[in-house]
Design an enzyme around this catalytic site. Structure first.
Site, PDB file in Angstrom:
ATOM      1  N   THR A   1       0.811  -1.220   0.000  1.00 15.23           N
ATOM      2  CA  THR A   1       0.000   0.000   0.000  1.00 15.23           C
ATOM      3  C   THR A   1       0.849   1.277   0.000  1.00 15.23           C
ATOM      4  O   THR A   1       1.886   1.342   0.669  1.00 15.23           O
ATOM      5  CB  THR A   1      -0.893   0.006   1.262  1.00 15.23           C
ATOM      6  OG1 THR A   1      -1.650  -1.191   1.247  1.00 15.23           O
ATOM      7  CG2 THR A   1      -1.823   1.200   1.297  1.00 15.23           C
TER       8      THR A   1
ATOM      9  N   GLY B   1       2.857  -3.017   8.228  1.00 16.19           N
ATOM     10  CA  GLY B   1       2.981  -3.720   9.508  1.00 16.19           C
ATOM     11  C   GLY B   1       4.407  -4.177   9.733  1.00 16.19           C
ATOM     12  O   GLY B   1       5.062  -4.678   8.817  1.00 16.19           O
TER      13      GLY B   1
ATOM     14  N   ARG C   1     -27.829 -13.709  33.152  1.00 18.37           N
ATOM     15  CA  ARG C   1     -28.418 -12.431  33.549  1.00 18.37           C
ATOM     16  C   ARG C   1     -29.945 -12.524  33.628  1.00 18.37           C
ATOM     17  O   ARG C   1     -30.581 -13.026  32.697  1.00 18.37           O
ATOM     18  CB  ARG C   1     -28.042 -11.389  32.497  1.00 18.37           C
ATOM     19  CG  ARG C   1     -28.592 -10.010  32.720  1.00 18.37           C
ATOM     20  CD  ARG C   1     -27.854  -9.332  33.815  1.00 18.37           C
ATOM     21  NE  ARG C   1     -28.094  -7.899  33.836  1.00 18.37           N
ATOM     22  CZ  ARG C   1     -27.558  -7.093  34.733  1.00 18.37           C
ATOM     23  NH1 ARG C   1     -26.750  -7.577  35.665  1.00 18.37           N
ATOM     24  NH2 ARG C   1     -27.813  -5.795  34.704  1.00 18.37           N
TER      25      ARG C   1
ATOM     26  N   GLY D   1     -24.911  -2.661  29.933  1.00 19.78           N
ATOM     27  CA  GLY D   1     -23.795  -1.839  30.406  1.00 19.78           C
ATOM     28  C   GLY D   1     -22.535  -2.657  30.616  1.00 19.78           C
ATOM     29  O   GLY D   1     -21.433  -2.204  30.300  1.00 19.78           O
TER      30      GLY D   1
ATOM     31  N   THR E   1     -11.123  -4.025   5.872  1.00 15.99           N
ATOM     32  CA  THR E   1     -10.397  -3.174   4.918  1.00 15.99           C
ATOM     33  C   THR E   1      -9.103  -3.807   4.424  1.00 15.99           C
ATOM     34  O   THR E   1      -8.821  -3.802   3.221  1.00 15.99           O
ATOM     35  CB  THR E   1     -10.090  -1.809   5.584  1.00 15.99           C
ATOM     36  OG1 THR E   1     -11.333  -1.224   5.965  1.00 15.99           O
ATOM     37  CG2 THR E   1      -9.359  -0.883   4.639  1.00 15.99           C
TER      38      THR E   1
ATOM     39  N   GLU F   1      -6.128  -6.561   3.456  1.00 14.31           N
ATOM     40  CA  GLU F   1      -6.191  -7.746   2.581  1.00 14.31           C
ATOM     41  C   GLU F   1      -7.311  -7.604   1.547  1.00 14.31           C
ATOM     42  O   GLU F   1      -7.906  -8.589   1.116  1.00 14.31           O
ATOM     43  CB  GLU F   1      -6.398  -9.033   3.394  1.00 14.31           C
ATOM     44  CG  GLU F   1      -5.239  -9.434   4.260  1.00 14.31           C
ATOM     45  CD  GLU F   1      -4.053  -9.964   3.464  1.00 14.31           C
ATOM     46  OE1 GLU F   1      -4.256 -10.469   2.358  1.00 14.31           O
ATOM     47  OE2 GLU F   1      -2.936  -9.818   3.959  1.00 14.31           O
TER      48      GLU F   1
ATOM     49  N   ASP G   1     -10.243  -4.312   0.480  1.00 16.88           N
ATOM     50  CA  ASP G   1     -11.448  -3.672   1.008  1.00 16.88           C
ATOM     51  C   ASP G   1     -12.676  -4.519   0.607  1.00 16.88           C
ATOM     52  O   ASP G   1     -12.775  -4.993  -0.530  1.00 16.88           O
ATOM     53  CB  ASP G   1     -11.535  -2.271   0.390  1.00 16.88           C
ATOM     54  CG  ASP G   1     -12.855  -1.607   0.677  1.00 16.88           C
ATOM     55  OD1 ASP G   1     -12.981  -1.003   1.742  1.00 16.88           O
ATOM     56  OD2 ASP G   1     -13.771  -1.727  -0.172  1.00 16.88           O
TER      57      ASP G   1
END
Ligand code: FAD
Length: 688
Positions: A182, A221, A361, A448, A469, A471, A473
């Site tokens: 890139t 990277g 829950r 929460g 995105t 490898e 888009d």
């Protein structure tokens, strides 16, 4: 806690509010409840529902595949090394260093040597990637940069001389490296890259240059801190004897040393900058690279698809720049396969945390009766059960992708190469987009507590987001799938063969595109709706119609707009086509997986989950089916009712279904997904 309280005060509830809150919290600290629905809602939802018996053991071994052992080894290693576990709060610099130590520990202490599996046994390689990514997603990506991208480019684009020279150093991390494709001005449009590699016949070298700021390699990277080499994608420029003086041979890959092997100093002619703090994946050091007349030996051209001789002559077995470019990118699909596979891993983690919490829950309930588990609310089942079903569906689809990819690596069969290319593009984009949305839905399903960093959704969501995105888009990749479908469609009419995954189009064009059958459009029995033939036909019918209609529209618009303009005019239609096709493939693979399951109880559970996946998808797109009377109004209602019923049935075995994923550290680090003890520690941690 009140900050003015003294240390002595802390041991005693200081007032009735705190006492009430503790009492309230203790309701949640009881052991994980049995996986039965709250009885009162059970009756409300469906009086006749009978629960399937399923044992997660055999189901889990059917799911796991054959590489669990190496995954266990990785988990054991990290479990035994608290110093290598990523804390919740960590600075970017510390995270990068920790990530490198994790990688070193994995390779040099746990002796996991993954590199040879990249080509020899990709299924094993992806299993290692999945395990490593579930320790810390940054680690998974750093690992992928080293072995799939930097290492993979050397193995797949280079020849024996490169393998001999670099294999060991890449495998044992003496040669940490980058994949520099890139640029600042070009990401998706790789053919637009501007970095140049000009051959100098006098010195027998290539000269690497960044011709303008837009050509600075960006987001690379491993570049900001640790990389010593980079595979740099650049236009190969050869001197010629004509009036132009040079010839542009298109984008090629070159090995460029960027830091000194001993001193780690940046090498002359190279500038490295740091891309800085990111939304996620901060354990990976992304950097920017600028090259000014950097000389590398001719041998550093990765020359599998094109070579330059000592006297500057270009040779290639492939006749055109486009063919060479396609072959080069085709060899890099492994990274995409890995991302699709890893994304399913993230989805499993996220769904598991949300489902476990929803089984624990309790909120509200009928008067004078215990509160009900939140998973017994129809709305909650609607949020999570189709997602659980999709997770299973994607699991089998990506397993199939890995199988096909491994086969392709062995045979190099041309048709398979095309098939894997389109399938990996489609599954990577479909699955990563789905997982990204699901992460938000799971967070929200945990209220929460889902927002507390310790419960993982924040890091999972932020780290995974970019899977959509890099490898490739997702929107761009889906267009490749659509393009491939259209090519197959055109070839079909010219009598050409259809590749394996697309095979159904052969029948579909004839069978599915006739008018929908008014009799079957009214069939609404459960047996019919749960028949895989009905489900698959419905998916394929939709794809075939979309394909036929978009082909006609493209033909019409290209007369006035040209092919680029027509494509853009039909772009949303094309994306829907690609998604629809991928869903057809996913369902087909899920149906196969159900049929091939050797354990009867597991098979019954998978059938239930598969039916939910299929009918939920049909229901979500019911407008399309109604518009063409593929489904009559009463049938549409029956599909909806059955989908709700199946969601409820899946809820009844949700505990076993998530246990069958048999998930490692991320889940066990999320207290809300865990037994009472971890949850108690969590509440203590915040000061109670
Ligand atoms: C964390 C991170 C790590 C990375 N690591 C590396 C690495 O190691 N090596 C490397 O080489 N690169 C790396 N990249 C770069 C990455 O591969 C690119 O960002 C990616 O390919 C997309 O390119 P772009 O950013 O230029 O986006 P663009 O191509 O500019 O896309 C921007 C938007 O435009 C849309 N768009 C673009 N073209 C079209 C079209 N034809 N039709 C419709 N919509 C379109 C896209 O859908 C997208 O929404 C990394 C990026 C990040 C963020």
């Amino acid at each position: 806690m009140n900050p003015n309280q003294t240390v002595e005060d802390e041991s005693q509830p200081s007032n009735s509010t705190v006492a009430r809150r503790i009492q309230r919290l203790s309701l949640h600290l009881t052991p994980l409840p049995p996986l039965q629905p709250s009885p009162q809602l059970n009756m409300l939802t469906c009086a006749k529902a009978s629960k399937l018996e399923v044992d997660h053991g055999p189901l889990s071994s059917y799911m796991r595949g054959k590489h669990r052992e190496i995954q266990e080894k990785i988990f054991e290693f990290f479990n035994s090394r608290p110093d290598l576990q990523t804390p919740i709060e960590i600075s970017m610099d510390e995270h990068r260093e920790l990530c490198m130590r994790q990688l070193m520990g994995l390779v040099r202490e746990a002796k996991i040597k993954p590199f040879r599996y990249v080509v020899e046994d990709p299924a094993k390689y992806f299993a290692i990637t999945e395990a490593v990514g579930s320790v810390d997603m940054s680690l998974g990506i750093k690992f992928g940069v080293q072995y799939s991208l930097w290492g993979g480019s050397v193995l797949n684009l280079g020849t024996k001389k490169h393998r001999d020279k670099y294999f060991e150093g890449i495998d044992n991390l003496d040669y940490p490296g980058c994949f520099a494709m890139t640029e600042l001005h070009h990401g998706s449009n790789v053919q637009g890259l501007q970095t140049t590699a000009t051959f100098d016949p006098i010195t027998d070298e290539f000269i690497i240059d960044t011709p303008n700021d837009g050509a600075i390699k960006w987001w690379i990277g491993n570049a900001a801190v640790h990389g010593k080499f980079a595979t740099v994608f650049a236009r190969l420029i050869l001197p010629t004897h004509d009036s132009k003086g040079v010839s542009d041979m298109g984008v090629h890959a070159f090995i460029v040393p960027i830091r000194d092997l001993k001193t780690h100093q940046t090498l002359p002619g190279i500038e490295i900058h740091d891309c800085g703090h990111k939304v996620g994946l901060n354990g990976v050091d992304n950097g920017a690279l600028r090259f000014s007349s950097v000389r590398i030996p001719r041998d550093n051209l990765l020359n599998r698809f094109g070579d330059v001789s000592r006297d500057g002559k270009y040779t290639s077995s492939l006749p055109t720049i486009n063919k060479r470019f396609a072959a080069t990118l085709g060899e890099l699909v492994g990274g995409r396969v890995g991302l699709a596979y890893a994304s399913v891993g993230v989805l499993k983690i996220s769904v598991t945390i949300a489902v476990r919490y929803s089984l624990l829950r309790q909120q509200f309930g009928p008067p004078k009766q215990p509160e009900v588990y939140i998973l017994d609310y129809q709305s909650h089942q609607h949020k999570l059960m189709p997602m659980l079903a999709s997770t299973y569906a994607f699991h089998f689809a990506t397993q199939y992708l890995v199988e096909k990819y491994s086969e392709m690596k062995k045979t190099h069969d041309e048709q398979l190469v095309g098939d894997v290319h389109a399938l990996s593009a489609g599954l990577k984009s479909y699955v990563t987009s789905y997982t990204a949305k699901s992460l938000s839905a799971c967070r929200e399903a945990c209220g929460g507590h889902g927002y507390a960093a310790v419960n993982q959704f924040g890091s999972l969501r932020n780290d995974h987001d970019i899977f959509q995105t890099f490898e490739g888009d997702n929107t761009v990749l889906l267009q490749q799938v659509a393009g491939d479908l259209l090519k197959q469609y055109k070839d079909k009419f010219q009598g050409g063969p259809l590749s394996v995954t697309w095979n159904y189009l052969r029948e579909s064009m004839n069978t599915y595109l006739s008018q929908p059958n008014p009799v079957t459009a009214r069939w609404e029995s459960t047996d019919h709706l749960r028949d895989p033939k009905f489900q698959l036909d419905a998916f394929r019918y939709r794809t075939s119609r979309l394909l036929q209609s978009v082909a006609a529209r493209l033909r019409k618009h290209s007369k006035t707009l040209g092919s680029f303009g027509a494509w853009n005019r039909c772009l949303n239609h094309l994306l829907t086509l690609a998604e629809s096709h991928i869903e057809s493939v996913i369902l087909a693979k899920f149906i196969d997986a159900v049929q091939n399951c050797p354990d009867a109880r597991s098979r019954a559970a998978l059938k239930l989950v598969c039916d939910l996946y299929a009918l939920d998808r049909i229901w979500k797109d019911i407008g399309t089916y109604r518009n063409v009377d593929y489904v009559a109004p009463n049938k549409a209602k029956a599909i909806h009712k059955l989908t709700e019923y199946l969601s409820f049935q899946v809820r009844n075995i949700a505990g076993e279904l998530i246990d069958a994923f048999d998930l490692p550290p991320y889940v066990t680090r999320a207290p809300i997904a865990m037994q009472s003890e971890a949850y108690a520690q969590y509440t203590q941690r915040v000061g109670f």
